[in-house]
Write a protein that holds these residues in place. Structure first.
Motif, short mmCIF file in Angstrom:
data_model
loop_
_atom_site.label_atom_id
_atom_site.label_comp_id
_atom_site.label_asym_id
_atom_site.label_seq_id
_atom_site.Cartn_x
_atom_site.Cartn_y
_atom_site.Cartn_z
N LYS A 1 -42.51 -22.13 30.84
CA LYS A 1 -41.09 -22.46 30.97
C LYS A 1 -40.25 -21.91 29.82
O LYS A 1 -39.12 -21.46 30.04
CB LYS A 1 -40.91 -23.98 31.06
CG LYS A 1 -41.51 -24.61 32.31
CD LYS A 1 -41.26 -26.11 32.33
CE LYS A 1 -41.71 -26.74 33.64
NZ LYS A 1 -43.15 -26.60 33.88
N PHE B 1 -43.03 -13.47 31.74
CA PHE B 1 -41.95 -14.42 31.46
C PHE B 1 -40.60 -13.72 31.49
O PHE B 1 -39.62 -14.25 32.03
CB PHE B 1 -42.18 -15.07 30.10
CG PHE B 1 -41.08 -16.01 29.67
CD1 PHE B 1 -40.97 -17.27 30.23
CD2 PHE B 1 -40.14 -15.62 28.73
CE1 PHE B 1 -39.94 -18.14 29.85
CE2 PHE B 1 -39.12 -16.47 28.33
CZ PHE B 1 -39.02 -17.74 28.91
N ARG C 1 -39.62 -13.21 35.10
CA ARG C 1 -39.22 -14.46 35.75
C ARG C 1 -37.83 -14.91 35.27
O ARG C 1 -37.09 -15.55 36.02
CB ARG C 1 -40.24 -15.56 35.46
CG ARG C 1 -41.55 -15.39 36.20
CD ARG C 1 -42.35 -16.70 36.21
NE ARG C 1 -42.66 -17.17 34.87
CZ ARG C 1 -43.72 -16.80 34.17
NH1 ARG C 1 -44.58 -15.92 34.69
NH2 ARG C 1 -43.94 -17.27 32.96
N GLN C 2 -37.48 -14.56 34.03
CA GLN C 2 -36.19 -14.94 33.48
C GLN C 2 -35.08 -13.96 33.87
O GLN C 2 -33.92 -14.14 33.50
CB GLN C 2 -36.27 -15.02 31.95
CG GLN C 2 -37.14 -16.15 31.43
CD GLN C 2 -36.48 -17.50 31.60
OE1 GLN C 2 -35.38 -17.74 31.14
NE2 GLN C 2 -37.17 -18.41 32.29
N ARG D 1 -34.86 -10.91 32.78
CA ARG D 1 -34.58 -10.02 31.64
C ARG D 1 -35.28 -8.68 31.87
O ARG D 1 -36.21 -8.28 31.19
CB ARG D 1 -35.03 -10.68 30.34
CG ARG D 1 -34.22 -11.95 30.04
CD ARG D 1 -34.97 -12.96 29.19
NE ARG D 1 -35.30 -12.48 27.86
CZ ARG D 1 -35.94 -13.22 26.95
NH1 ARG D 1 -36.28 -14.48 27.24
NH2 ARG D 1 -36.23 -12.72 25.76
#
Length: 451
Positions: free
Chosen positions: A84, A203, A206-207, A209
């Motif tokens: 997360k 990550f 998923r964000q 970016r």
């Protein structure tokens, strides 16, 4: 006009080992060295603490388990949390916890304060392990993934050796507190570590970016070139539900359970030996310096076990290598309690280190290979967290056996039995792995007919 889709995992799997991989390996290994130092330090100071605070063996075993309770909670908390907030933030928090509170351990005035600091430090020690393993696994090329994870995690043993070596130098002249103060070094290096340690590319994707993820991919594989409109994808489970339940879906249930049993048994052996080997050898007639040298050899052997086992795992089959390692661990530990010449005793301790601490490292590599990227941190976090129950039991069991004044051989035979349990568990894991691979092969073979 169709948009190009890039499979990020394939780019990473097929990348050539380069400077970027060296950087990830170096910083992850450095973190694990500090982690190992902070963990093994209790076994180094245990004989002195028992004398200074008049601790019974059972009290000493319980005190050693406080950090392990923290490690269990830390593994269960920071494994899923990193999915997360990102692995980089999770690792930063963990380093601050395990380094800062290990330093505070040196200021403890009684067992209660000492135990509280060890518990909070344990949160960081346990939380950082699954995250650095997952980060190294994510960026490692497929052909050398087990080897790189094993080399990185052998930093744990380097930290253990450093702890024992400094203990031999600092304890006689500066007291037990001094070895805890050394643990503050990572706090000084933290800004540098965080500058160079990369974030998980999964990550970043998923964000949303994407630009950062593209730059990261170019560092992993310099031949990769980003194009306008390019879509980055990574394999992920499409099924909904709690991440924990995903560990038991799609034929993973038996292997997940067997991996948990292997973690439990292996960590029991590791922490029983790291906590009680100096004291047991001290009682067997060896001086404190000689007793700490056994701890040094134990962790020295672990480096060869981890790197050698990782090399074998990449070329053969890692679960089967672990079956052999655990069988060897049971035999070598069982023989430690019997009178042996010095050269044989040191050899047995080195082999025990290679096949217990070394196997712990290989289990993380095995778990990283088994679980897909989407559930890797969760899978490793839960395996490590469940295994911490064995780590908690190890020091307590050693203290109980010492308090019962059983013969020296019994102590080691009890520890050796857990090696046999781990051997059976990994045998079942290897069997299920082979059955799953055969089933996939059969489905692939029959697919044309099905169409």
């Amino acid at each position: 006009m169709s948009r190009e889709t890039i499979d990020v995992s394939r780019v990473i799997d097929d990348a050539r080992f380069n400077r970027f991989h060296w950087m990830v390996l170096f910083w992850c290994a450095l973190i694990i060295i500090f982690d190992g130092y902070d963990l093994v330090i209790y076994g180094v100071v245990l004989p002195v603490l028992m004398k200074e605070w008049a601790l019974t063996p059972l009290q000493a075993g319980a005190l050693g388990s406080y950090a392990l309770f923290g490690m269990m909670a830390g593994a269960l908390l920071f494994g899923p949390l990193s999915d997360k907030i990102g692995r980089k933030k999770a690792i930063t928090i963990c380093v601050v916890l395990f380094s800062g509170f290990t330093v505070l351990n040196g200021l403890a005035r009684n067992p209660t304060e000492f135990g509280l600091c060890r518990f909070i430090a344990g949160l960081g020690i346990g939380g950082v392990m699954p995250n650095v393993v997952a980060l190294m696994s994510e960026y490692a090329p497929r052909k050398i993934r087990s080897t790189l994870v094993a080399i990185m995690f052998s930093g744990y043993s380097v930290g253990g050796m450093l702890s024992a070596g400094l203990g031999m130098v600092l304890l006689p002249s500066h007291g037990w507190q001094s070895v805890f103060f050394v643990a503050g070094v990572p706090l000084l290096l933290l800004p540098i570590i965080m500058k160079f340690l990369p974030e998980s590319v999964g990550f970043l994707i998923r964000q949303g970016r994407i630009d950062e993820a593209q730059r990261m991919l170019q560092r992993v594989e310099p031949s990769h070139r980003s194009q306008p409109g390019q879509i980055l994808t990574m394999p992920a489970l499409k099924a909904g539900g709690a991440p924990l339940l995903e560990l038991f879906r799609d034929g993973r249930a038996l292997r997940t359970l067997m991996l948990w049993i292997a973690f439990f048994s292996c960590l029991l052996m590791v922490y029983a030996l790291n906590s009680w080997l100096p004291k047991l050898m001290n009682q067997a007639g060896y001086g404190l310096g000689s007793s700490l040298s056994f701890l040094l050899v134990l962790n020295f052997g672990a480096i060869f076990g981890a790197v050698g086992g990782g090399w074998l795992g990449d070329r053969f089959n890692l679960p089967r290598v672990l079956v052999l390692f655990f069988a060897t661990a049971a035999v070598s530990i069982g023989l430690l309690g019997f009178n042996s010449p010095s050269w044989l005793l040191y050899t047995l301790i080195a082999v025990a280190g290679a096949t217990t601490i070394g196997s712990q490292i290989l289990l993380y590599a095995c778990g990283a290979q088994f679980y897909g990227l989407a559930i890797r941190s969760t899978g490793l976090g839960w395996a490590s967290g469940v295994g911490r129950n064995g780590a908690i039991l190890g020091p307590v069991l050693g203290g109980a056996l010492l308090g019962m004044a059983v013969p020296l051989q019994v102590n080691f035979l009890v520890f050796a039995f857990t090696g046999l349990v781990a051997c059976i568990a990994m045998g079942a894991f290897a069997w299920a792995d082979r059955a799953s691979a055969s089933a996939r092969q059969m489905r692939w073979t029959l697919a044309p007919d099905a169409r």
